[in-house]
Design an enzyme around this catalytic site. Structure first.
Site, PDB file in Angstrom:
ATOM      1  N   PHE A 176      -0.697   1.974  -7.265  1.00  0.00           N
ATOM      2  CA  PHE A 176       0.561   2.682  -7.093  1.00  0.00           C
ATOM      3  C   PHE A 176       1.035   3.118  -8.479  1.00  0.00           C
ATOM      4  CE2 PHE A 176       5.152   3.126  -6.450  1.00  0.00           C
ATOM      5  CZ  PHE A 176       5.143   3.988  -5.374  1.00  0.00           C
ATOM      6  N   ASP A 216       0.309  -7.121  -7.446  1.00  0.00           N
ATOM      7  CA  ASP A 216       1.440  -6.440  -6.828  1.00  0.00           C
ATOM      8  C   ASP A 216       1.289  -6.612  -5.315  1.00  0.00           C
ATOM      9  OD1 ASP A 216       3.171  -4.635  -5.626  1.00  0.00           O
ATOM     10  OD2 ASP A 216       2.822  -3.041  -7.089  1.00  0.00           O
ATOM     11  N   TYR A 255      11.880  -4.379   0.459  1.00  0.00           N
ATOM     12  CA  TYR A 255      12.327  -3.415   1.481  1.00  0.00           C
ATOM     13  C   TYR A 255      11.234  -2.913   2.416  1.00  0.00           C
ATOM     14  CZ  TYR A 255      11.020  -0.044  -2.241  1.00  0.00           C
ATOM     15  OH  TYR A 255      10.374   0.666  -3.216  1.00  0.00           O
ATOM     16  N   LYS A 256      10.017  -3.448   2.274  1.00  0.00           N
ATOM     17  CA  LYS A 256       8.959  -3.022   3.190  1.00  0.00           C
ATOM     18  C   LYS A 256       8.877  -4.033   4.343  1.00  0.00           C
ATOM     19  CE  LYS A 256       6.500  -0.631  -0.510  1.00  0.00           C
ATOM     20  NZ  LYS A 256       6.601   0.759  -0.030  1.00  0.00           N
ATOM     21  N   ARG A 267       0.108   8.540   7.067  1.00  0.00           N
ATOM     22  CA  ARG A 267       0.009   7.085   6.978  1.00  0.00           C
ATOM     23  C   ARG A 267       0.817   6.469   8.103  1.00  0.00           C
ATOM     24  NH1 ARG A 267       2.306   3.847   1.702  1.00  0.00           N
ATOM     25  NH2 ARG A 267       4.213   4.567   2.674  1.00  0.00           N
TER      26      ARG A 267
END
Lengths: 438, 438
Positions: free
Chosen positions: A148, A223, A248-249, A397
């Site tokens: 990322f 990560d 927040y995922k 996705r």
């Protein structure tokens, strides 16, 4: 009806029946009741922003109306705002396999909630540097090209500050990591990787890479943005040094929820991180002129935490109170497999090219497909209530959050997807105007 | 009644009448209606945590229930979450005298909302270093011993990372600053000071210090934690280089609200800051491997912002929509003077030693008094509904937030304070057990 149509119809019928049966057998189906989900939407983007847990909404109102509004400054003690970073860390710890017990032994803590992933990665990179530069003999940080971006940018930022001679970023392809570790050997400060790839969902072999890095005296920084809350990580068992993760995922802490840091207890005494704000001080309320870092995980705190956002995340984590992360993982794999099979079986979906690892064990809780018009396709789906997301250049996705999605949701998504592909709705100009999406 | 009692009684009567009259003449008295204030409390701690604006509560519910809960990921565009850091910056800019107009000219922006003060100070210190080390000839950062600790800790953190030879911290007393600037001259990278002292309320001569620093080729970083929202700063007019400020004090953004950064436009093109997260990228959604900083103020963004907390701050700032910062300052000075005079006139309060600058023009919106039992005194006052705070070692601090306090509040506080001092309530054991307070 042609033979082909008949066969397609039968396949659809079979998937529909299977979805119902699987929902009936789903051991964690009841978790859906913890959420407020919008009607007429099937949300396949929990890997970008998790849905709203009822407890989070309740706490948001409570922290604003009662704690802030009525009790004001006294809430730092009265409602234990001051303990939030540690208490939230304590709720996240079992999800990633970090042993600790803040209540009975605060010094055991290895996970703390604070800041953003980007800021926390900077702290961890500096911590790794402080522990493992070996008087300048180790100078390299290994990562992968398709990490990322923010993870790589953080190294670039550090380079600009201290010089790239002290922290050279070496990038390689996903499958070359192990070979590169062997190659770089004792020049490696740390290997920094995202456990689950944000586009494809590919899962790195964390135990193997960690062990290999250690064999060469390198540290690891993982990560866990797309891992925490959806699959077991077992950081302690695999002797991970450092990790960051996202609130927040899959943890459903709300937009821009604070992130977390994991730092193995064995490193606490020797490491240094430069974002030494007052909350990381051993005695913050002494207001001493000289910084003395807390001796434990609190040394990763910097400024005053975002109490409202962190409280909301704290409440959101109650969803995981009575469930094991393995149960979540089992359902996650079943969901992605169900979706994958249904796409394979549908003639209408031949235009989608599968772009994730084939086996559920080898991927996270998401599936990527490529399509020339992936952006417009995504917008067309959203307009019909199926929320997926687009990742440049050509990926659509689908994220599968096991704590609120049902198999019937998946079935319905596929039916809508088929319709959109059949009708080529994605050719409409309204779906081809680009906007920023996260 | 003794002569002295009579005189005390008359004085009290006169202050009571004056409070009523002043409230009637108060040009910004209506702002109080913007807040939800708890009953039976007079809140003299808005300099630690501002009170709850009604608009903030409304927005908290809206951002959680509707934006997150119903619109989910689409809110990044639909509810402009992506623009929050810039839009909140745009609301703060006029309060500190930064000219910009984000709507019509985004490149004009000089103020942005992000992270905490501690993290932002680190960015700014690094930015100053990147602009003004003069190939290593400039190595010193000047600050004052009694700065807020986190400001100094940030320099210590940077030193640990890059070596103190590159950023030596020189500390001096408040009154020695100008002399020290002359002394250090062209060895100075930057002067970093808190505009209004967190304990005493002393206001540094920002225009003079800034000008003097510039004469010696040094930059300035001002911490506006106790300035923003309560007194004019005029950063543009005085050619300030950089500033940080707090969202949760006089801006009333809620506990741990995100902070802000001001960076003068003239520096944007050349500076570097190392917390280069994806939100600071020129094109964050391209997910490019290489970092390319935004060319404007957005280069100070790092990770994903705390949307809930930032939205709440955004709404809170609407309190300032129809008022000038000079009006706020005028009332602030009147409030502190009224309190100061009432303490001076009260025989019961002779035990309190005044510890702030004598003239309202020379101090912020707070007053400090020392007392041997300051901590217990503070607790005793809180138990009677007067919320002040304690600062080690012996200071009781009264904060006067002009947008929700009335002169009658001040009168009432003084009366309660007199009662507590008369009765020596602070001697009770229950007020002498220490807890962490902020």
């Amino acid at each position: 009806m042609s033979e082909n149509s008949k066969s397609q119809h039968a396949s659809t019928q079979s998937h529909a029946a299977s979805a119902i049966a699987r929902d009936q057998q789903d051991a964690i189906a009841h978790l859906r009741d913890h959420y407020e989900l919008p009607e007429d939407t099937i949300y396949l983007d929990g890997n970008s922003l998790g849905a709203l847990p009822k407890a989070a909404k309740k706490r948001a109102l409570e922290v604003v109306e009662t704690q802030w509004g009525k009790d004001l400054i006294t809430s730092w003690n009265k409602h234990a705002w001051i303990d939030l970073p540690m208490n939230v860390g304590d709720r996240i710890a079992p999800l990633i396999g970090a042993k600790q017990d803040v209540k009975n032994d605060p010094a055991s803590a290895q996970v703390i909630c604070c800041d953003s992933i980007s800021v926390n990665l900077f702290k961890l990179l500096c911590a790794a540097l402080s522990l493992n530069s070996d008087d300048g003999k180790r100078t390299k940080i290994l990562s992968q090209c398709d990490n990322f971006p923010t993870d790589l940018y953080t190294v670039e930022g550090l380079q600009a500050l201290i010089g790239s001679g002290k922290c050279e970023l070496v990038l390689c392809e996903e499958e070359e990591i192990e070979q590169k570790i062997e190659e770089l050997g004792d020049s490696l400060i740390t290997v920094m990787l995202t456990h689950v790839n944000f586009r494809s969902g590919y899962i790195h072999n964390l135990p193997k890479i960690t062990e290999l890095a250690h064999q060469h005296g390198a540290l690891v920084i993982w990560d866990l943005a797309h891992s925490a809350g959806v699959l077991p990580v077992n950081v302690d068992e695999h002797k991970v040094d450092f990790a960051v993760g996202c609130g927040y995922k899959y943890l459903n802490g709300g937009p821009g929820a604070p992130a977390f840091v994991y730092a193995a207890k064995r490193h606490h005494a020797k490491l240094q991180q430069p974002l030494s704000g007052w909350m990381g001080h051993a005695k913050p309320f002494d207001f001493a002129v000289e910084y003395q870092a807390d001796s434990g995980i609190k040394q990763f705190l910097s400024g005053t935490p975002s109490v409202i956002s962190m409280s909301v995340l704290d409440a959101a984590l109650s969803v995981f109170d009575d469930v094991s992360i393995q149960q979540v993982r089992d359902k996650s794999m079943a969901l992605t497999s169900f979706f994958q099979q249904a796409v394979e079986d549908a003639d209408d979906l031949k235009g989608l090219k599968f772009a994730s690892p084939a086996l559920p064990e080898q991927r996270g809780s998401q599936l990527a497909y490529t399509h020339d018009k992936a952006y417009a396709l995504c917008q067309a789906l959203i307009s019909k209530g199926i929320v997926a997301d687009f990742r440049a250049p050509d990926i659509i996705r689908f994220g599968f959050s096991p704590t609120y999605l049902s198999f019937q949701d998946i079935f319905q998504s596929i039916e809508t997807l088929k319709q959109v592909m059949r009708d080529k709705t994605y050719e409409l100009p309204e779906f081809n105007r680009k906007q920023a999406v996260t």
